[in-house]
Design an enzyme around this catalytic site. Structure first.
Site, PDB file in Angstrom:
ATOM      1  N   TYR A 123       0.437  -1.028   0.536  1.00  0.00           N
ATOM      2  CA  TYR A 123       0.026   0.004  -0.181  1.00  0.00           C
ATOM      3  C   TYR A 123       1.118   1.611   0.001  1.00  0.00           C
ATOM      4  CZ  TYR A 123      -4.628  -2.772   0.095  1.00  0.00           C
ATOM      5  OH  TYR A 123      -5.309  -3.409  -0.124  1.00  0.00           O
ATOM      6  N   GLU A 216      -3.394 -28.803   6.692  1.00  0.00           N
ATOM      7  CA  GLU A 216      -3.447 -28.075   5.784  1.00  0.00           C
ATOM      8  C   GLU A 216      -4.605 -26.610   6.274  1.00  0.00           C
ATOM      9  OE1 GLU A 216      -5.539 -28.104   1.831  1.00  0.00           O
ATOM     10  OE2 GLU A 216      -4.643 -29.660   2.439  1.00  0.00           O
ATOM     11  N   ASP A 269      -5.719 -32.467   1.993  1.00  0.00           N
ATOM     12  CA  ASP A 269      -6.050 -33.205   1.097  1.00  0.00           C
ATOM     13  C   ASP A 269      -4.841 -34.131  -0.239  1.00  0.00           C
ATOM     14  OD1 ASP A 269      -8.651 -32.004   1.681  1.00  0.00           O
ATOM     15  OD2 ASP A 269      -8.325 -30.302  -0.047  1.00  0.00           O
TER      16      ASP A 269
END
Length: 382
Positions: A123, A216, A269
């Protein structure tokens, strides 16, 4: 200034393995001044030119995997091969200027003895130089360019990680001059991991756990913490809520040094993208290859794996996305994966399908804890 230039040019010296140093603010400032002096020297020479900026190449062709001596930990490292940022190449002009802009900002941050996150830096740069910085990705890549130019860590530049990761379970963490935090009493929210690496390094740690489980997904972490899985399986839970940030990886590495006998087990996963996440914990990443050795841990793959698919219904399998297949091809072509990981990846690619941890809930909401306990007791991890 001549002495300064000579003494600090050593960080451009030839070596097979290239690493990013951890430096004090004045040492980083000195390296930035060397870059400026070299640039001005060529610009003011009898044959003036705008010099390129030599960066350590962060492509896979320049990466290798280092096998630790007397340790099970391996990590990615970068060899001594350069690329450059040049003002004279039409497609690289903005990237060249971005490096100077970020170096200038880091110099100011260090003078003020401040630290900023990558988001805060974005920013600031967006407001000061909107023509050159329009996305967070541009800032992130430029920071890595500066690391590759100066060969100092991102933290040494005054850039710290955002708070992202969480810890729960059987560990006491105590910051200097503070009360100890019992992470087993933090509930599903867990203990928020600070982005200040100096603070993480100074933590006092105590545990009676026998395992560290890297989760995860944030939702799975919350479920396990709510179910107090660490009381049934004496363990520490850790999550980065997806792709691991520096602070979470740093704390995991810190735990691995403090408790070298605890196996580190990953629950992810079953698809290529999640295997890439596990590999980042285990080996580091090419993009941060100059710092990978500071965060790599001997992480074992607990699940999900191919032999777990019998535990979930066929209809819960999901087709792999094009991005997954792209990641799979990248992993297959790399040198980091061991054979049993390659076999898992080959099954994924052959079937064209993946599976999520949540599919285990088909067997009941309490099944996940049973699944973990059985695999851990049987040492069913690779």
């Amino acid at each position: 200034m001549d002495d300064l230039s000579k003494s600090d040019m050593k960080f451009f010296s030839d070596q097979q393995h290239c690493f990013a140093d951890i430096l004090l603010p004045h040492e980083v400032q000195a390296r930035i001044q060397v870059v400026v002096l070299n640039f001005l020297k060529i610009l003011s020479s009898p044959d003036p030119a705008i010099s390129d900026l030599p960066l350590i190449n962060r492509k896979s062709s320049n990466s290798r995997v280092s096998e630790g001596i007397l340790t099970d930990v391996s990590w990615i490292f970068l060899s001594h091969s350069f690329c450059s940022r040049s003002l004279m190449k039409a497609n690289a002009t903005k990237a060249f200027i971005r490096v100077w802009k970020v170096m200038e900002m880091c110099f100011e941050i260090l003078i003020q003895d401040k630290r900023v996150t990558q988001r805060e830096l974005f920013y600031k740069l967006l407001c000061d130089s909107p023509h050159y910085f329009s996305s967070q990705l541009q800032v992130n890549r430029t920071i890595q360019d500066v690391v590759a130019l100066l060969r100092c860590s991102r933290y040494s530049l005054g850039i710290m990680a955002s708070r992202k990761g969480l810890v729960a379970g059987r560990i006491l963490l105590q910051e200097p001059n503070q009360e100890a935090v019992d992470c087993s009493a933090c509930g599903s929210s867990g203990y928020a991991i600070s982005g200040d690496l100096n603070l993480l390094e100074s933590l006092s740690t105590k545990t009676d756990a026998r395992y560290i489980v890297v989760v995860e997904k944030h939702a799975i972490f919350q479920r396990l913490a709510e179910d107090n899985v660490f009381n049934q399986i004496p363990s520490i839970l850790l999550t980065a809520k997806g792709y691991p940030d520096i602070a979470t990886r740093f704390l995991l590495h810190r735990m691995s040094r403090a408790f070298p006998d605890l196996p580190i087990l990953a629950l992810v996963d079953w698809n290529p993208a999640r295997l890439a996440i596990l590999s980042t914990y285990k080996f580091g990443s090419i993009g941060m290859g100059l710092e990978a050795y500071r965060y790599a841990c001997n992480v074992k793959w607990l699940g999900l794996r191919g032999d777990d698919l019998q535990l979930i219904p066929q209809q819960s399998l999901a087709p792999l996305k094009p991005r997954d297949l792209q990641i799979a091809r990248s992993l297959i072509s790399s040198t980091i994966l061991r054979d049993n990981y390659r076999q898992e990846l080959a099954v994924m690619m052959q079937s064209g399908q993946g599976a999520e941890i949540e599919a285990l809930y088909f067997n009941g909401y309490d099944y996940l804890v049973k699944y973990l306990a059985k695999k851990i007791v049987q040492a069913n991890y690779i």
